[in-house]
Design a protein around this motif. Structure first.
Motif, PDB file in Angstrom:
ATOM      1  N   GLU A  36      29.356  -9.331  -5.581  1.00  0.00           N
ATOM      2  CA  GLU A  36      28.949  -8.475  -4.682  1.00  0.00           C
ATOM      3  C   GLU A  36      27.903  -7.408  -4.634  1.00  0.00           C
ATOM      4  O   GLU A  36      28.006  -7.238  -5.897  1.00  0.00           O
ATOM      5  N   TYR A  43      23.546  -4.052  -6.372  1.00  0.00           N
ATOM      6  CA  TYR A  43      23.776  -5.587  -6.352  1.00  0.00           C
ATOM      7  C   TYR A  43      24.746  -5.645  -8.420  1.00  0.00           C
ATOM      8  O   TYR A  43      24.084  -5.859  -8.765  1.00  0.00           O
ATOM      9  N   GLU A  63      12.968 -13.015   0.142  1.00  0.00           N
ATOM     10  CA  GLU A  63      13.413 -13.016   1.464  1.00  0.00           C
ATOM     11  C   GLU A  63      14.804 -13.802   1.588  1.00  0.00           C
ATOM     12  O   GLU A  63      15.686 -13.654   1.702  1.00  0.00           O
ATOM     13  N   ILE A  64      15.506 -13.491  -0.001  1.00  0.00           N
ATOM     14  CA  ILE A  64      17.102 -13.698  -0.089  1.00  0.00           C
ATOM     15  C   ILE A  64      17.541 -12.611   0.773  1.00  0.00           C
ATOM     16  O   ILE A  64      17.502 -11.537  -0.181  1.00  0.00           O
ATOM     17  N   SER A  65      19.133 -12.319   0.947  1.00  0.00           N
ATOM     18  CA  SER A  65      19.648 -11.337   1.539  1.00  0.00           C
ATOM     19  C   SER A  65      20.864 -11.255   0.615  1.00  0.00           C
ATOM     20  O   SER A  65      21.738 -12.112   1.301  1.00  0.00           O
ATOM     21  N   LEU A  66      20.647 -10.596  -0.015  1.00  0.00           N
ATOM     22  CA  LEU A  66      22.210 -10.691  -1.254  1.00  0.00           C
ATOM     23  C   LEU A  66      23.482  -9.440  -0.239  1.00  0.00           C
ATOM     24  O   LEU A  66      25.188  -9.834  -0.714  1.00  0.00           O
ATOM     25  N   TYR A  67      23.184  -9.779   1.061  1.00  0.00           N
ATOM     26  CA  TYR A  67      24.866  -8.819   2.133  1.00  0.00           C
ATOM     27  C   TYR A  67      25.009  -9.559   2.402  1.00  0.00           C
ATOM     28  O   TYR A  67      26.216  -9.694   3.584  1.00  0.00           O
ATOM     29  N   GLU A  68      24.392 -11.123   2.235  1.00  0.00           N
ATOM     30  CA  GLU A  68      25.102 -12.271   3.125  1.00  0.00           C
ATOM     31  C   GLU A  68      26.426 -13.307   2.432  1.00  0.00           C
ATOM     32  O   GLU A  68      26.435 -12.816   1.171  1.00  0.00           O
ATOM     33  N   ASP A  69      27.711 -13.051   2.703  1.00  0.00           N
ATOM     34  CA  ASP A  69      28.527 -13.914   1.392  1.00  0.00           C
ATOM     35  C   ASP A  69      27.834 -15.189   1.633  1.00  0.00           C
ATOM     36  O   ASP A  69      29.080 -15.514   0.575  1.00  0.00           O
ATOM     37  N   GLU A  70      27.437 -16.415   1.583  1.00  0.00           N
ATOM     38  CA  GLU A  70      27.067 -17.265   0.793  1.00  0.00           C
ATOM     39  C   GLU A  70      26.905 -17.469   0.182  1.00  0.00           C
ATOM     40  O   GLU A  70      26.092 -17.863  -0.740  1.00  0.00           O
ATOM     41  N   PHE A  71      26.132 -16.329  -0.479  1.00  0.00           N
ATOM     42  CA  PHE A  71      25.689 -15.598  -2.328  1.00  0.00           C
ATOM     43  C   PHE A  71      26.199 -15.334  -3.112  1.00  0.00           C
ATOM     44  O   PHE A  71      25.544 -15.718  -4.538  1.00  0.00           O
TER      45      PHE A  71
END
Length: 111
Positions: A36, A43, A63-71
């Motif tokens: 989370e 992070y 380019e990866i956004s850890l704010y997106e729930d998919e990760f």
């Protein structure tokens, strides 16, 4: 005599430059599962030994956004460095204190 002064000056400059400090940044790598983004905007990852690792920030070129729930729950290969930041108070003013934090420099999703 002018040659002696020139040689002495060149040697003095060379010696001065050889004593300048060099910052060596040690990159660390680990594999961990993303859990989370905490309330403090860290992070949060958990490694294979169930150890919690908090990262302060992430390189803006990733380019990866850890704010997106998919990760959430996905496993990543993480390259990170330790850096020192200045602490601010509630109003955003610098306190003069410093803190060491972990900063993600590379992030790769493991499939």
């Amino acid at each position: 005599m002018k040659t002696i002064y020139t040689v002495a000056f060149v040697l003095f400059i060379s010696a001065s430059l050889s004593f300048t400090s060099k910052t060596v940044v040690k990159e660390n790598t680990l594999t961990a599962t993303f859990k989370e983004v905490t309330e403090e905007d860290y992070y949060k990852f958990i490694d294979n030994n169930k150890k919690e690792i908090l990262f302060y920030d992430i390189n803006e070129e990733i380019e990866i956004s850890l704010y997106e729930d998919e990760f959430i729950g996905k496993k990543f290969s993480i390259t990170w460095v330790e850096k020192e930041i200045e602490i601010t108070d509630d109003e955003g003013e610098l306190t003069g204190e410093k803190k060491k934090v972990k900063s993600i420099t590379k992030l790769k999703l493991i499939e």
